[in-house]
Scaffold this active site. Structure first.
Site, mmCIF file in Angstrom:
data_model
loop_
_atom_site.group_PDB
_atom_site.id
_atom_site.type_symbol
_atom_site.label_atom_id
_atom_site.label_comp_id
_atom_site.label_asym_id
_atom_site.label_seq_id
_atom_site.Cartn_x
_atom_site.Cartn_y
_atom_site.Cartn_z
ATOM 1 N N HIS A 179 0.858 -1.115 -0.604
ATOM 2 C CA HIS A 179 -0.035 -0.279 -0.408
ATOM 3 C C HIS A 179 0.842 1.071 0.390
ATOM 4 O O HIS A 179 1.635 1.396 1.554
ATOM 5 C CB HIS A 179 -1.376 0.227 1.090
ATOM 6 C CG HIS A 179 -1.706 -0.525 1.200
ATOM 7 N ND1 HIS A 179 -2.747 -1.776 2.199
ATOM 8 C CD2 HIS A 179 -2.716 -1.513 -0.036
ATOM 9 C CE1 HIS A 179 -3.580 -2.599 1.458
ATOM 10 N NE2 HIS A 179 -3.773 -2.149 0.349
ATOM 11 N N GLU A 182 1.712 3.642 2.774
ATOM 12 C CA GLU A 182 2.070 3.033 4.329
ATOM 13 C C GLU A 182 3.573 2.875 4.453
ATOM 14 O O GLU A 182 4.321 1.841 4.590
ATOM 15 C CB GLU A 182 1.058 1.292 4.377
ATOM 16 C CG GLU A 182 0.004 2.043 4.300
ATOM 17 C CD GLU A 182 -0.208 0.501 4.129
ATOM 18 O OE1 GLU A 182 0.181 -0.599 4.068
ATOM 19 O OE2 GLU A 182 -2.086 0.169 4.341
ATOM 20 N N ARG A 234 -3.319 4.809 -2.140
ATOM 21 C CA ARG A 234 -2.828 3.641 -1.528
ATOM 22 C C ARG A 234 -2.894 2.489 -1.947
ATOM 23 O O ARG A 234 -2.388 1.206 -2.041
ATOM 24 C CB ARG A 234 -4.331 3.188 -0.610
ATOM 25 C CG ARG A 234 -4.434 1.545 -0.174
ATOM 26 C CD ARG A 234 -5.710 1.131 -0.053
ATOM 27 N NE ARG A 234 -6.390 0.192 0.417
ATOM 28 C CZ ARG A 234 -6.186 -0.822 1.930
ATOM 29 N NH1 ARG A 234 -5.154 0.099 2.712
ATOM 30 N NH2 ARG A 234 -6.640 -1.567 1.903
ATOM 31 N N HIS A 302 2.702 -4.071 6.473
ATOM 32 C CA HIS A 302 1.450 -2.517 6.225
ATOM 33 C C HIS A 302 1.238 -1.787 7.614
ATOM 34 O O HIS A 302 2.695 -1.730 8.475
ATOM 35 C CB HIS A 302 0.599 -3.359 5.908
ATOM 36 C CG HIS A 302 -0.185 -4.419 4.561
ATOM 37 N ND1 HIS A 302 0.022 -3.331 4.046
ATOM 38 C CD2 HIS A 302 0.470 -5.635 4.587
ATOM 39 C CE1 HIS A 302 -0.982 -4.625 2.785
ATOM 40 N NE2 HIS A 302 0.306 -5.655 3.539
ATOM 41 N N TYR A 304 -1.220 1.012 9.537
ATOM 42 C CA TYR A 304 -1.295 0.833 11.175
ATOM 43 C C TYR A 304 -1.658 0.247 12.161
ATOM 44 O O TYR A 304 -2.988 -0.282 11.281
ATOM 45 C CB TYR A 304 -1.038 2.819 11.546
ATOM 46 C CG TYR A 304 -2.280 3.346 11.136
ATOM 47 C CD1 TYR A 304 -2.786 4.087 12.500
ATOM 48 C CD2 TYR A 304 -2.940 3.483 9.867
ATOM 49 C CE1 TYR A 304 -4.185 4.300 12.535
ATOM 50 C CE2 TYR A 304 -3.737 4.705 9.852
ATOM 51 C CZ TYR A 304 -4.269 4.731 11.281
ATOM 52 O OH TYR A 304 -5.641 6.164 10.574
ATOM 53 N N GLU A 378 1.010 -4.972 10.745
ATOM 54 C CA GLU A 378 0.504 -3.804 10.660
ATOM 55 C C GLU A 378 1.360 -3.040 11.350
ATOM 56 O O GLU A 378 1.382 -2.843 12.868
ATOM 57 C CB GLU A 378 -1.015 -3.490 11.207
ATOM 58 C CG GLU A 378 -1.787 -4.864 10.357
ATOM 59 C CD GLU A 378 -1.863 -3.690 9.312
ATOM 60 O OE1 GLU A 378 -1.655 -2.716 8.981
ATOM 61 O OE2 GLU A 378 -3.037 -3.995 8.300
#
Ligand SMILES: [Zn+2]
Length: 447
Positions: A179, A182, A234, A302, A304, A378
């Protein structure tokens, strides 16, 4: 390693741009400004219909969901000043209260990058650093760089292999930058690359047990676009023959593709694409993974939320039969990560902790590629800065994540040694069904 700023982390991304096709609206005179945009956080949405009502905002100009509206959790919505009133009116009508958690993201954008703001000056500096992976490969005989495919816009997708000595070691695969916005993800993958090659005993020991494959940035086009056009982008940058650009690459993998938690709408941020592996980026990476059957651990970064996600994410109650073994190894990594700076992670499946989301790479790695241990991390933070994590958190995030990886690798090494006397191989289901189906992009897929 050179100064850790956000502009550092482009690794080979801009190395070989060819044949980018001009597209209306591509060439903004300046990057999109987020001046005056604010971030709203709703109270937890207690009913399904509230979540559904908020979803009508998806894809609207000036509105970006940082956290999608789902039942029983709060939603984070980034909004332009022009849309603020509209959203607040909608929330009031629905009886959903909210806080403004970031007044003006412009301040955070400035803080995020201590060398300059997003823009062409930063891009120029990136060009100087664009070849970190290639430089590393030229300086260290244990490092090899391979171009595993071209993005929609013709950029190289770089894979770095780090391997000491010969032999056929088990391998660990790490990827980042799926993404675009990120940024901590490619930064962390790059940090791990630098740690593994620093010749310190801890790294040498890891390299004596495993080969490492690292793709720091899968979505190379999107990542560049977050620097030149739109910080909040994204998706990929593929052309959908329509009004909206891009596919969500983490809804595009061919395992339970196009099921829950993804969208058929090309304008949605979670558009799964016209078919599984429609994106050259996901296809190239999948092909590279399949070509390396010695991969024992798959990790994708990734942000968050600080979550350690275990397959499967495509639906509720779909845990693999060896789920407990996956959790046990993840726990080892998570503990070492948290012991570094006290950063806490929650561990579980995506449906348990968030929501079902089909078409993700970790599900595919487990379910189709048959890699027993597959996880999606994440990374930082939990929402104070969200995607706009200040650059002074790059190194700490890299350190703690590396420590988690190292602990997990050690434990996995022990586990594999114990298994040497037993037949190896995981019970996995549905392998290659999507890849081999006509809709699965298999025509271009050479295993
Ligand atoms: Zn992501």
């Amino acid at each position: 390693m050179m100064g850790m700023t956000w502009i550092f982390v482009v690794v080979g991304v801009l190395a070989s741009t060819t044949s980018a096709v001009p597209y209306p609206g591509d060439f903004l005179p300046t990057p999109k400004s987020y001046s005056g945009y604010s971030l709203l956080r709703t109270e937890p949405l207690l009913r399904e219909d509230l979540a559904r009502s908020l979803l009508i905002l998806d894809g609207m100009r000036g509105i970006h969901f940082w956290k999608y509206p789902l039942v029983n959790r709060s939603s984070d919505i980034l909004t332009s000043p022009a849309q603020l009133e509209h959203i607040q009116a909608l929330l009031a009508t629905l009886g959903v209260s909210h806080d403004v958690i970031i007044d003006d993201v412009k301040d955070l954008l400035a803080k995020e990058n201590d060398v300059g703001v997003n823009g062409y000056s930063a891009l120029e500096e990136e060009l100087e650093r664009a070849n970190y992976a290639k430089t590393l490969a030229s300086q260290d005989s244990r490092v090899t760089y391979e171009n595993i495919g071209s993005s929609s816009e013709g950029k190289e997708i770089g894979l770095v292999k780090i391997s000491s000595g010969g032999g056929n070691k088990p391998a660990i695969w790490i990827d980042g930058g799926m993404h675009a916005r990120e940024w901590i993800s490619p930064a962390t993958a790059t940090y791990i690359m630098s740690k593994l090659t620093n010749k310190e005993p801890a790294s040498e020991s890891l390299l004596s047990s495993f080969d490492f494959y690292i793709v720091p940035i899968i979505n190379v086009d999107g990542y560049e676009w977050t620097h030149t056009g739109d910080r909040m982008w994204r998706k990929t940058r593929s052309r959908n023959n329509g009004r909206c650009i891009g596919v969500d690459p983490n809804r595009n993998w061919g395992f339970h593709w196009a099921e829950q938690g993804s969208s058929t709408d090309p304008c949605s941020d979670i558009y799964h694409g016209p078919r599984a592996f429609s994106e050259p980026e996901t296809l190239s990476v999948a092909r590279a993974i399949k070509a390396r059957p010695n991969i024992k651990l798959y990790l994708t970064f990734h942000s968050y939320s600080q979550l350690w996600l275990v397959p499967y994410g495509y639906a509720r109650n779909t845990r693999p039969v060896d789920y407990n073994e996956l959790v046990r190894l993840a726990q080892v990594g998570k503990n070492a990560l948290s012991a570094t700076y006290g950063t806490s992670y929650r561990l579980g499946t995506a449906p348990d902790l968030l929501y079902p989301a089909a078409g993700g790479s970790d599900d595919w790695a487990k379910g189709s590629a048959g890699i027993k241990y597959a996880y999606c991390l994440e990374l930082r933070d939990t929402g104070r800065y969200g995607f706009l994590l200040p650059s002074n958190q790059i190194v700490p995030t890299g350190e703690e994540t590396f420590n988690g990886l190292a602990a997990m690798a050690k434990e996995l090494h022990r586990t594999l040694k114990k298994q040497q006397t037993r037949p190896v191989g995981g019970p996995y289901v549905n392998a290659d069904k999507e890849l081999n189906s006509p809709s699965g992009g298999e025509a271009e897929y050479k295993l």
